[in-house]
Design a protein around this motif. Sequence first.
Motif, PDB file in Angstrom:
ATOM      1  N   LEU A 152       0.600  -1.622   0.283  1.00 29.95           N
ATOM      2  CA  LEU A 152       0.235   0.462  -0.014  1.00 29.95           C
ATOM      3  C   LEU A 152       1.331   1.181  -0.182  1.00 29.95           C
ATOM      4  CD1 LEU A 152      -2.907  -1.624   2.585  1.00 29.95           C
ATOM      5  CD2 LEU A 152      -2.517  -1.752   0.061  1.00 29.95           C
ATOM      6  N   ILE A 153       2.078   0.626   0.860  1.00 27.77           N
ATOM      7  CA  ILE A 153       2.716   2.483   0.422  1.00 27.77           C
ATOM      8  C   ILE A 153       3.926   2.401  -1.338  1.00 27.77           C
ATOM      9  CG2 ILE A 153       4.928   3.119   1.496  1.00 27.77           C
ATOM     10  CD1 ILE A 153       4.926   2.145   3.202  1.00 27.77           C
ATOM     11  N   ALA A 154       2.630   3.547  -2.020  1.00 31.36           N
ATOM     12  CA  ALA A 154       3.438   2.717  -3.866  1.00 31.36           C
ATOM     13  C   ALA A 154       3.019   4.480  -3.991  1.00 31.36           C
ATOM     14  CB  ALA A 154       1.964   2.498  -4.674  1.00 31.36           C
ATOM     15  N   PRO A 155       4.159   4.031  -4.991  1.00 25.53           N
ATOM     16  CA  PRO A 155       5.313   5.788  -5.703  1.00 25.53           C
ATOM     17  C   PRO A 155       4.107   6.480  -5.978  1.00 25.53           C
ATOM     18  CG  PRO A 155       5.875   3.520  -7.428  1.00 25.53           C
ATOM     19  CD  PRO A 155       5.018   3.315  -6.543  1.00 25.53           C
ATOM     20  N   GLY A 156       4.075   7.294  -5.449  1.00 25.19           N
ATOM     21  CA  GLY A 156       3.423   8.727  -4.577  1.00 25.19           C
ATOM     22  C   GLY A 156       2.578   8.942  -3.557  1.00 25.19           C
ATOM     23  N   SER A 157       3.067   8.245  -2.505  1.00 25.12           N
ATOM     24  CA  SER A 157       1.822   7.958  -0.911  1.00 25.12           C
ATOM     25  C   SER A 157       2.969   8.793  -0.644  1.00 25.12           C
ATOM     26  CB  SER A 157       2.451   6.607  -0.680  1.00 25.12           C
ATOM     27  OG  SER A 157       1.379   5.948  -1.495  1.00 25.12           O
ATOM     28  N   ARG A 158       2.532   9.556   0.055  1.00 22.88           N
ATOM     29  CA  ARG A 158       3.099  10.642   1.280  1.00 22.88           C
ATOM     30  C   ARG A 158       3.314  10.419   2.317  1.00 22.88           C
ATOM     31  NH1 ARG A 158      -0.763  14.367  -1.961  1.00 22.88           N
ATOM     32  NH2 ARG A 158       0.793  15.800  -3.373  1.00 22.88           N
ATOM     33  N   LEU A 159       4.364  10.484   3.011  1.00 21.11           N
ATOM     34  CA  LEU A 159       4.771  10.366   4.279  1.00 21.11           C
ATOM     35  C   LEU A 159       5.294  11.344   4.933  1.00 21.11           C
ATOM     36  CD1 LEU A 159       6.164   6.754   4.120  1.00 21.11           C
ATOM     37  CD2 LEU A 159       4.456   7.431   4.957  1.00 21.11           C
ATOM     38  N   GLU A 160       5.574  11.870   6.249  1.00 17.86           N
ATOM     39  CA  GLU A 160       6.239  13.048   7.152  1.00 17.86           C
ATOM     40  C   GLU A 160       7.809  12.127   7.376  1.00 17.86           C
ATOM     41  OE1 GLU A 160       2.812  15.784   8.111  1.00 17.86           O
ATOM     42  OE2 GLU A 160       3.837  14.544  10.248  1.00 17.86           O
ATOM     43  N   LEU A 161       8.157  13.211   7.332  1.00 15.62           N
ATOM     44  CA  LEU A 161       9.902  12.619   7.636  1.00 15.62           C
ATOM     45  C   LEU A 161      10.704  13.325   8.534  1.00 15.62           C
ATOM     46  CD1 LEU A 161      12.511  10.776   7.295  1.00 15.62           C
ATOM     47  CD2 LEU A 161      13.348  12.156   5.526  1.00 15.62           C
ATOM     48  N   GLN A 162      11.402  12.946  10.339  1.00 13.42           N
ATOM     49  CA  GLN A 162      11.251  14.160  10.656  1.00 13.42           C
ATOM     50  C   GLN A 162      13.184  14.328  10.104  1.00 13.42           C
ATOM     51  OE1 GLN A 162      10.830  11.699  14.283  1.00 13.42           O
ATOM     52  NE2 GLN A 162      11.253  13.404  15.466  1.00 13.42           N
ATOM     53  N   ASN A 163      13.607  15.751  10.492  1.00 14.87           N
ATOM     54  CA  ASN A 163      15.013  15.676  10.043  1.00 14.87           C
ATOM     55  C   ASN A 163      15.589  15.542  11.508  1.00 14.87           C
ATOM     56  OD1 ASN A 163      17.707  17.268   9.563  1.00 14.87           O
ATOM     57  ND2 ASN A 163      16.156  19.412   8.914  1.00 14.87           N
ATOM     58  N   ILE A 164      17.024  14.174  10.660  1.00 12.87           N
ATOM     59  CA  ILE A 164      17.597  13.747  12.009  1.00 12.87           C
ATOM     60  C   ILE A 164      18.965  14.898  11.732  1.00 12.87           C
ATOM     61  CG2 ILE A 164      16.665  11.587  11.385  1.00 12.87           C
ATOM     62  CD1 ILE A 164      19.441  10.514   9.906  1.00 12.87           C
ATOM     63  N   ARG A 165      18.861  15.895  11.328  1.00 16.12           N
ATOM     64  CA  ARG A 165      20.350  16.629  11.469  1.00 16.12           C
ATOM     65  C   ARG A 165      20.248  18.039  12.202  1.00 16.12           C
ATOM     66  NH1 ARG A 165      25.099  14.307  11.431  1.00 16.12           N
ATOM     67  NH2 ARG A 165      25.735  13.548   9.252  1.00 16.12           N
ATOM     68  N   ASP A 166      19.350  18.540  11.813  1.00 15.78           N
ATOM     69  CA  ASP A 166      18.757  19.346  12.131  1.00 15.78           C
ATOM     70  C   ASP A 166      17.878  20.494  14.024  1.00 15.78           C
ATOM     71  OD1 ASP A 166      18.646  20.462   8.950  1.00 15.78           O
ATOM     72  OD2 ASP A 166      20.400  20.664  10.311  1.00 15.78           O
ATOM     73  N   SER A 167      16.430  20.278  13.994  1.00  8.49           N
ATOM     74  CA  SER A 167      16.164  20.244  14.769  1.00  8.49           C
ATOM     75  C   SER A 167      15.215  18.979  14.563  1.00  8.49           C
ATOM     76  CB  SER A 167      15.501  21.048  15.292  1.00  8.49           C
ATOM     77  OG  SER A 167      14.432  21.776  14.003  1.00  8.49           O
ATOM     78  N   LEU A 168      13.787  19.882  15.787  1.00  6.52           N
ATOM     79  CA  LEU A 168      12.870  18.409  15.582  1.00  6.52           C
ATOM     80  C   LEU A 168      11.654  18.834  15.069  1.00  6.52           C
ATOM     81  CD1 LEU A 168      12.812  16.816  18.809  1.00  6.52           C
ATOM     82  CD2 LEU A 168      13.010  15.239  17.198  1.00  6.52           C
ATOM     83  N   GLU A 169      11.914  18.514  13.547  1.00 11.51           N
ATOM     84  CA  GLU A 169      11.400  19.971  12.836  1.00 11.51           C
ATOM     85  C   GLU A 169      10.840  18.523  11.891  1.00 11.51           C
ATOM     86  OE1 GLU A 169      13.025  24.289  11.799  1.00 11.51           O
ATOM     87  OE2 GLU A 169      13.325  22.616  10.459  1.00 11.51           O
ATOM     88  N   ALA A 170       9.671  17.906  10.699  1.00 14.77           N
ATOM     89  CA  ALA A 170       9.464  17.524  10.087  1.00 14.77           C
ATOM     90  C   ALA A 170       8.807  17.387   8.782  1.00 14.77           C
ATOM     91  CB  ALA A 170       8.145  16.398  10.460  1.00 14.77           C
TER      92      ALA A 170
END
Length: 822
Positions: A152-170
């Motif tokens: 169900l995670i097909a090309p075009g699916s959207r997710l949110e990714l935390q930024n592991i370098r700068d701060s706790l932003e996504a």
Amino acid sequence: DGGSSVEEVEFNWDEYLEDTGATAAPHGSFKHVDTSLQNGFAPGMKLEVAVKSDQNTYWVATIITTCGQLLLLRYDGYGEDRKADFWCDIMTADLHPIGWCEQNKKILKVPEGIKDKIPDQEEFLQRVLKGACSAPANLLEGLHRGKNPLDLIAPGSRLELQNIRDSLEAWIVNVVENVGGRLKLRYEGLDDSDKFDQWMFYLDPFLHQVGWADQHGYSLQPPLAIRSLKSEADWQEILKKVKEEEEESSVPTDLFKDKPVIGVHSFSEGMKLEAVDPMAPFVISPATVLKVYNEKYFMIEIDDLRPERTTSQTYICHVNSSGIFPVQWSLKNGLHLSPPPGYPGQDFDWADYLKQCGAEAAPQSCFPLLTSDHGFKENMKLEAVNPVDPEEVCIATVTKLKDSYLWLQLEGSKKPVPECIVSVESMNIFPVGWCETNGYQLRPPRKAIVNKQKKIAVVQPEKQILSSRTVHDGLKNQELNSSDSVVINGKYCCPKIYFNHRCFSGPYLNKGRIAELPQSVGPGNCVLVLKEVLTLLINAAYKPSRVLRELQLDEEAAWHGHGETLKAKYKGKSYRATVEVVRTADRVADFCRKTCIKLECCPNLFGPQMVLDKCSENCSVLTKTKYTHYYGKRKNKRIGRPPGGHSNLEVAMKKPNKRRKRRKHFFVHKKKRASTSVDNTPAGSPQGSGGEDEDDQDESELSHSLAQDRDKRKRKLRTFSFSDDENKPPSPKDIKLEVAEKLQLDSNPLEWSVADVVRFLKSTDCAPLARIFLDQEIDGQALLLLTLPTVQECMDLKLGPAIKLCHHIERVKLAFYQQFAN
């Protein structure tokens, strides 16, 4: 190396493992891969299934095993009877969640085979459904039917990714590619630019469904690395568009239910520790807790004492992050700790360094517990992501182990890479064959490419990935046309193989070593999983070479599987043999059972079904003598029809007066015939120096078998003697009585299957012998050819039981001549 034609030679894991003398890391050690193969169904779940004999009625069934989009089911009421199990395809079978029949006014009716066992249907259903777990309705009906949740995670699916370098932003990411759960992600708003693409396994703790940031109070904005590429207004417009299209591109939230839960940490700012930079995991360095964001997340910085430095190596961590260790961990494990750049001198000392920095060491209680119980060993092979170039997946060798960490040497990378330090729970390592199964390019080792030119070419069938439609059609035809294993939607097909340690281990396998085997192997490529299972069994034997000989392929038998070379070492000698393994999931259970019987152990000792409390074979109460009777060596003298051949008197039985003085020759002949596939030469010695020489035990076995032959010949001389009651033939009075018991047959015994023969025997007083007929695959044609001498010789029965059995066979013959011979 891009244009070389030699580079295109297909890499073969089996050949490579054989050439290097290495073993593959066990499939069960890669937990994230195991989780990715689960299809949402689990053993023990119940559902309502159309009854085969009457498609208008349904009955409750329990899931026994899952395998891609295939389910192994058993109708409730059959208890522990495995013979009633059947496979079905979720996409095509008439399957529904519990309660569907009642809602849709369909009939729930007990199948004919178990009608007599269930006198009160309503009471039975109330009892079996109390507290039962129904199969999920969304996986049986609608758009998601039959799909592995991961698909169900097909090309075009959207997710949110935390930024592991700068701060706790996504920020929102788009799925560009899904390779067996390993996702290629592109930041929303970058369109076709792949400069900032990232690869990440879908279970990564920093990856979430859309909406996660809002729910947990984190800001949703693009990372600093790409923020300057567009204006603030453009980013806000992109965010607005994403929220409008959220339903179309969203991923089901239950897909992340198996993600590791992040606990509460106890780190404070300024604490010192040892760490491995996840972006360059080649050295262990002193590090500092730079910032604590909340109870879950904190930032680590790799120490750098150079005054002229302009950048810093920082990344976000949580309590279960890999690559963080307490102070002095390297020293205690005999490992090198790389001093911070700019540190005066070469000999780093933590006590001086802490005093110099005015800092405290993070206490041991801050760190996760490390374990060495993971299944990896030195020199094992696996597949691993190149941390320098995440597009590459390379062959990797375990060069060192410390607690929960592996040191991996990558082979075949475009640019040489130092040894990598990874956790055993890393989601960037995969079992042997993972790339091939998922259709991804594995970087082959350079040495293997050079050696390829010296090898004799072996033409193999072209490997192919079957679509679910092909798999379904193949199952209907009882033959799946794959080269190595069935692959459904690019996933492994072979289910887990469990070692049921409580079951009877038989005369060949060491009970103590069996107890040390892992609980399970797989799931994975059928050939690779079964090869691993057989290798474990061989190594758990009292005498590995003997077990190898029992398993080796019989050149005269019908061959429907895949020939694999297995090895054994015993008393300083190396042995090898070609062993047949099955290639498709539908044959795995039968293969495991037949192999167990071949080794004279409980048929449930290993297989796709876990024995929880009581073994269905009741092997705990059976003695070794009884086991030898049911599963012993006499089955080598098969009396069933040869597969694919027609039976005749010469094939089906031997003459009663034939002398057996050639027994010794047969024993040696077997070894000579096998010498083309079994290498009995000691490793490293000239060909033939070790020859056919087995150890003392084989000599004693040979003399023992000859002694048994002499005893049998003596017994045969007494067979028709009237001097004792045991061997006395039935009296004429008895014979008249037997003939009077006329048998009326409903079908022609020439057309009886093995199951029909077994069913007939179970209706007589010879029912205990039905197991022998089943194991030897005696059908109706073979049954009609049996005589008293044949039964005695091939079934090792005493005269009394043999006469009783032949009485029933004669009744069938008589009925055949009277009813069907004309």
